[in-house]
Design an enzyme around this catalytic site. Structure first.
Site, PDB file in Angstrom:
ATOM      1  N   PHE A 118      74.053  47.811 -48.725  1.00 56.63           N
ATOM      2  CA  PHE A 118      72.596  47.800 -48.705  1.00 56.63           C
ATOM      3  C   PHE A 118      72.087  46.769 -49.702  1.00 56.63           C
ATOM      4  CE2 PHE A 118      68.971  50.404 -47.145  1.00 56.63           C
ATOM      5  CZ  PHE A 118      69.533  50.831 -45.963  1.00 56.63           C
ATOM      6  N   GLN A 232      56.023  48.016 -52.131  1.00 61.53           N
ATOM      7  CA  GLN A 232      57.178  47.340 -51.539  1.00 61.53           C
ATOM      8  C   GLN A 232      56.900  46.857 -50.122  1.00 61.53           C
ATOM      9  OE1 GLN A 232      61.213  49.349 -50.606  1.00 61.53           O
ATOM     10  NE2 GLN A 232      61.604  47.823 -52.176  1.00 61.53           N
ATOM     11  N   HIS A 234      58.778  45.501 -46.941  1.00 66.02           N
ATOM     12  CA  HIS A 234      60.115  45.417 -46.349  1.00 66.02           C
ATOM     13  C   HIS A 234      60.146  44.155 -45.508  1.00 66.02           C
ATOM     14  CE1 HIS A 234      63.754  46.414 -44.252  1.00 66.02           C
ATOM     15  NE2 HIS A 234      63.865  47.579 -44.862  1.00 66.02           N
ATOM     16  N   LEU A 244      59.871  49.713 -38.408  1.00 67.98           N
ATOM     17  CA  LEU A 244      60.954  49.186 -39.237  1.00 67.98           C
ATOM     18  C   LEU A 244      62.223  48.893 -38.431  1.00 67.98           C
ATOM     19  CD1 LEU A 244      62.031  48.685 -42.183  1.00 67.98           C
ATOM     20  CD2 LEU A 244      63.028  50.951 -41.991  1.00 67.98           C
ATOM     21  N   GLU A 247      67.236  47.849 -42.988  1.00 67.09           N
ATOM     22  CA  GLU A 247      68.059  46.954 -43.801  1.00 67.09           C
ATOM     23  C   GLU A 247      69.547  47.119 -43.476  1.00 67.09           C
ATOM     24  OE1 GLU A 247      66.596  46.354 -47.790  1.00 67.09           O
ATOM     25  OE2 GLU A 247      68.490  47.136 -48.543  1.00 67.09           O
ATOM     26  N   ARG A 281      64.649  43.566 -51.589  1.00 61.68           N
ATOM     27  CA  ARG A 281      63.554  43.421 -50.625  1.00 61.68           C
ATOM     28  C   ARG A 281      62.434  42.513 -51.093  1.00 61.68           C
ATOM     29  NH1 ARG A 281      63.471  49.716 -48.603  1.00 61.68           N
ATOM     30  NH2 ARG A 281      65.455  49.495 -47.501  1.00 61.68           N
ATOM     31  N   HIS A 349      55.923  49.064 -46.957  1.00 63.59           N
ATOM     32  CA  HIS A 349      56.953  50.054 -46.673  1.00 63.59           C
ATOM     33  C   HIS A 349      56.918  51.250 -47.610  1.00 63.59           C
ATOM     34  CE1 HIS A 349      60.751  51.431 -45.113  1.00 63.59           C
ATOM     35  NE2 HIS A 349      61.384  51.286 -46.240  1.00 63.59           N
ATOM     36  N   ARG A 384      61.911  49.105 -55.706  1.00 63.11           N
ATOM     37  CA  ARG A 384      62.919  50.104 -55.362  1.00 63.11           C
ATOM     38  C   ARG A 384      64.054  49.462 -54.592  1.00 63.11           C
ATOM     39  NH1 ARG A 384      63.877  53.469 -50.380  1.00 63.11           N
ATOM     40  NH2 ARG A 384      62.346  52.171 -49.343  1.00 63.11           N
TER      41      ARG A 384
END
Ligand SMILES: Cc1cc2nc3c(=O)[nH]c(=O)nc-3n(C[C@H](O)[C@H](O)[C@H](O)COP(=O)(O)OP(=O)(O)OC[C@H]3O[C@@H](n4cnc5c(N)ncnc54)[C@H](O)[C@@H]3O)c2cc1C
Ligand code: FES
Lengths: 572, 247
Positions: A118, A232, A234, A244, A247, A281, A349, A384
């Site tokens: 990730f 955030q 994304h 979405l 990721e 991100r 996001h 994050r």
């Protein structure tokens, strides 16, 4: 007369954080009665949409130290290090509990739990259940919670206010959506687990229900919101809907490409270095915007985008690991990822900010706790890392519940007539709203204008002038939102009243975001200012606190808990 | 891209005023990439704020937006408008009591859901320190499909047995109980099979297969019911054998 219900601990929210808290509360005390209040049935909570995975150290090659370092670096050193240390230690235990409760984690050949790569994580530590991780975690938690009679659910109840007496929170007022009645749900401690606020922005991965209610409820009770400027984006949402594309698709080998078919993250220097597609991100979102600004985007009906290419990964692996991505791309973008690249653009996001809490989930209001996305216990700082937040919901949902149970043992009942008077005032407010046919403002218009100004002022890249303009626009929208037109005067399942209540919460949260953003004259994590392009530890190594007071918003600072990892330049 | 206009004939019912459901018509401009839900949202935002229905994720995973579209149960956020003609009828999900407009009552469903004990049952609960259990990919596969249910309840609207017997446990709840029975980590099959052998459960199913046909997530509840029938019988028969041996 208002209907009164009495419990010990009241949990607002039935997502991952709320359900984990409910289970932890009844496990902590065999006598306790827990109210689980949620505006939708728990399994509809937006945790359900999480796709990629949940992080916790699981392999010998990995370590708690590495998970902690990745997290603090991802946070651009604004994460509280004591919170991060506790988090990485508890994370494997919490995901193991979910395993024991039946979560269908994907497996390695030998039957051990599988992990995937990730963004921003140095090694594979993200547990997954194909690409429907939030769905499986939420359903596992909800189904497990059904074992406990002492968790009393108030499904489709919308909390409108925290009931406070003598400086302690003692309950909530909740609109029973089905009957239209307002109930007073009284208790000795309250946990907010109401999720994020993506709906204040136009393009978001968030569902309809993510309107920041818990943040607004806490702020209205005088509790500060922390680090709200950090929103955030994304990098890979579908243009138009904002749905979405996880990721995990990059974790499984997906590549970002521009109009020329170049892997721009490695072709041009965007600072993500060797991590390329597995960078964090905030950095990748900025790279996508820059790529588009450089004229290498692709135009479509919803503006410019770039491509996420999975075609080289092959059918077998895609069907086994990313079946939901295949379904989403086919259904909502009209492309088949087996043979075509997916159009993507950055979308809002996740809220790093939220209700200010300490490591126990406690807020400044005695008896009030918060956990999950609505809280800011400062695990995530300025950015994050993907897959940390599902785990965060479990770790801090449980901890907040344990502390809320302890608190409830020591606290008294409070002055019931004062609490009921507050609930009745709420009933009157809701009832007035229900008959407000002459209101001058249309809900959908205010929503659209709010969305537009938030994107203009608080986008991937920010500028002082546009942030200040947004602060002003939001203030005027706040004013206009006090006169919303509600055409529906029915008591029963009045969704227009709910939309009006949510609208008010959204403008409050938007105010905290824009005011906090305009005051941070540096670039850190997800908050990137064109006019202050570097991080300024000397002046801004602190959390922002935002109080929403009658006279207007007020800002303050809170120090960052350092000690384990020395702040350094964030380079990948 | 515009797709011209379409007419929506929507069932309305407000127990505060109506004794019977009625219909209302809305003619609106639609876009080619819209789902049915987008059109309903347009009507609510721009024409009639009093229209009531449930939705949230708009990505076919929260399970809240089920409605009858031209008489068939559909997840409206997943159903493309372009596959319909100039006029569509939208009604609340069949076989459920209606609360208001397109909102149906879920109480009965939630009770059935809980009845099948949808949680891991083990003789001795495991401590966290014991770590995660091993489960082979094959063992996972044995129940994975049945764990994909989003509780949208379309299968209850399609089920001919639910239509005549509202108390029937129904496809999603049976599939869920079966999901736990098939999980290699679970030891609660006896308890659930006892539920399954009760009245109004698996043996009431006429195996019409409608549930599996309307399922937007390919859970195949009909397959689950069939497997559950077989297992419940085997389980029952073998318990009988054991008892006789003991005697
Ligand atoms: C599309 C998507 C994918 C994601 N993927 C990942 C991932 O792979 N890994 C990861 O770690 N994180 C991921 N995230 C982030 C993560 O899923 C969320 O941060 C997390 O699920 C939030 O959980 P929660 O319990 O705090 O809130 P939610 O699940 O949003 O639940 C909020 C609850 O509060 C209730 N509520 C809200 N307001 C009120 C009110 N006024 N009255 C009563 N009840 C109320 C709601 O009904 C709901 O039950 C993703 C997020 C999105 C949107
Ligand atoms: S809105 Fe969630 S399934 Fe349709």
């Amino acid at each position: 007369m208002t209907d009164v219900c009495r419990h010990d601990v009241i949990i607002v929210g039935g997502g991952a954080a709320g359900l984990r808290a409910a289970i932890a509360a009844v496990e902590a005390d065999p006598e306790i009665s827990v109210a689980l209040v949620s505006k939708v049935y728990p399994m509809r909570s937006h945790t359900v949409s999480a796709e990629g995975g949940a992080a916790a150290v699981a392999r010998d090659e990995d370590s708690l130290e590495m998970h902690g370092y990745d997290t603090v670096k991802g946070s651009d050193f604004l994460g509280d290090q004591n919170v991060i240390e506790y988090f990485v230690e508890e994370a494997p235990k919490e995901l193991t509990r979910l395993e024991h409760w039946g979560c269908p984690w994907s497996r390695n050949e030998d039957g051990s739990v599988a992990t995937r790569a990730f963004g921003g994580m140095t090694t594979k530590r993200t547990w997954y259940a194909t690409d429907k991780v939030g769905f499986h975690m939420l359903h596992t938690l909800f189904q497990h919670s059904m074992r406990f009679d002492r968790i009393v659910r108030y499904d489709e109840h919308f909390v409108t206010r925290l009931l406070v007496d003598d400086g302690n929170v003692r309950g909530v007022s909740a609109l029973d959506i089905r009957s239209g009645e307002v109930r007073a749900i009284l208790g000795r401690s309250v946990i907010l687990a109401t999720g994020g606020a993506g709906k204040i922005f136009p393009f978001t991965t968030n569902g309809r229900i993510k309107t920041g209610d818990g943040m607004a409820l806490a702020a209205a009770a005088g509790v500060p919101l922390k680090d709200m400027e950090f929103v955030q984006y994304h990098p890979t949402g579908l243009p138009g809907t904002g749905i979405l594309i996880t990721e995990a698709s990059r974790g499984e080998g997906g590549l970002l490409k521009n109009s020329e078919g170049d892997r721009f993250l490695v072709t041009y220097d965007y600072g993500v270095g060797k991590k390329a597609e597995l960078g964090p991100r905030d950095m990748i979102s900025r790279a996508v915007v820059q790529e588009i600004e450089a004229g290498r985007g692709i135009s479509g009906p919803y503006g410019e985008f770039v491509h996420l290419d999975l075609t080289h990964i092959g059918r077998e692996k895609l069907e086994a690991r990313l079946p939901f991505v295949l379904e989403l791309a086919r259904t909502y973008a009209g492309v088949d990822p087996l043979t075509e690249p997916i159009p993507i653009r950055p979308v809002v996001h996740y809220m790093m900010g939220g209700v200010d809490t300490d490591i126990d989930g406690a807020t400044s209001l005695p008896g009030l706790y918060a956990a999950g996305e609505t809280a800011c216990g400062s695990l995530n700082g300025a950015n994050r890392l993907g897959s940390n937040s599902l785990t965060e919901c479990l770790v801090f949902g449980a901890r907040a519940a344990q502390h809320a149970v302890l608190y409830s043992r020591g606290s008294s009942e409070g002055n019931e007539s004062a609490l009921l008077a507050q609930a009745e005032a709420e009933a009157a407010r809701v009832s007035a709203l229900r008959r407000h046919k002459k209101g001058s403002e249309k809900i959908s218009t205010i929503r659209r204008e709010l969305n537009t100004t938030m994107e203009e002022g608080c986008g991937v890249y920010r500028e002082q002038a546009s942030m200040l303009a947004t602060v002003q626009t939001v203030a005027s929208l706040q004013d206009r939102a006090s006169d919303l037109r509600v055409s529906d005067d029915s008591m029963v399942f009045n969704t227009e009243v709910i939309a009006a209540l949510e609208m008010k919460n959204m403008v409050d949260v938007a105010q905290a975001v824009s005011v906090s953003a305009a005051a941070r004259l540096e670039s850190r994590g997800a908050h990137t200012c064109r006019d202050f392009s570097s991080r300024d530890d000397e002046n801004f190594m602190h959390h922002t606190l935002c109080y929403l007071e009658a006279g207007g918003p007020r800002l303050d600072k809170k120090s960052v808990h350092l000690g384990h990892w020395e702040p350094e330049e964030r380079k990948y | 891209m515009s797709l011209g206009t379409k007419k929506f004939v929507i069932t309305r019912f407000d127990p505060d005023r109506d004794t019977e459901p009625r219909t209302e018509e809305y003619e609106i401009p639609v876009q080619s990439d819209w789902k049915v839900l987008d059109a309903i949202n347009f009507i609510k935002d721009e024409i009639d704020g009093s229209l009531s229905y449930r939705w949230s994720c708009r990505m076919a995973v929260c399970g809240s937006c089920g409605m009858m579209v031209n008489g068939e149960p559909k997840l409206t956020c997943k159903t493309a408008l372009s596959s319909y003609g100039d006029s569509l009828t939208i009604e609340p999900l069949a076989n459920f009591p209606t609360i208001r407009d397109l909102v149906v009552e879920m109480d009965g469903f939630m009770d059935k859901f809980q009845k099948v004990k949808p949680w891991i049952i083990q003789a001795k609960e495991r401590a966290v320190e014991e770590g995660p259990q091993h489960q082979s990919p094959e063992d996972l596969q044995a129940f994975k499909q049945f764990s994909m249910c989003i509780n949208c309840t379309l299968c209850y609207s399609a089920c001919p047995v639910v239509a005549t017997d509202p108390e029937f446990l129904g496809p999603a709840a049976i599939a869920l109980g079966h999901r736990y029975n098939m999980d290699s980590r679970d030891e609660g099959a006896d308890e659930r099979n006892a539920v399954f052998r009760g009245e109004g459960t698996i043996f009431s199913c006429s195996y019409a297969n409608e549930c599996s046909e309307v399922c937007p997530k390919n859970v195949d509840p009909a397959g689950a019911v069939n497997q559950a029938k077989f297992n419940a019988v085997v389980d029952w028969a073998s318990s009988f054998v054991v008892k006789r041996e003991k005697e």
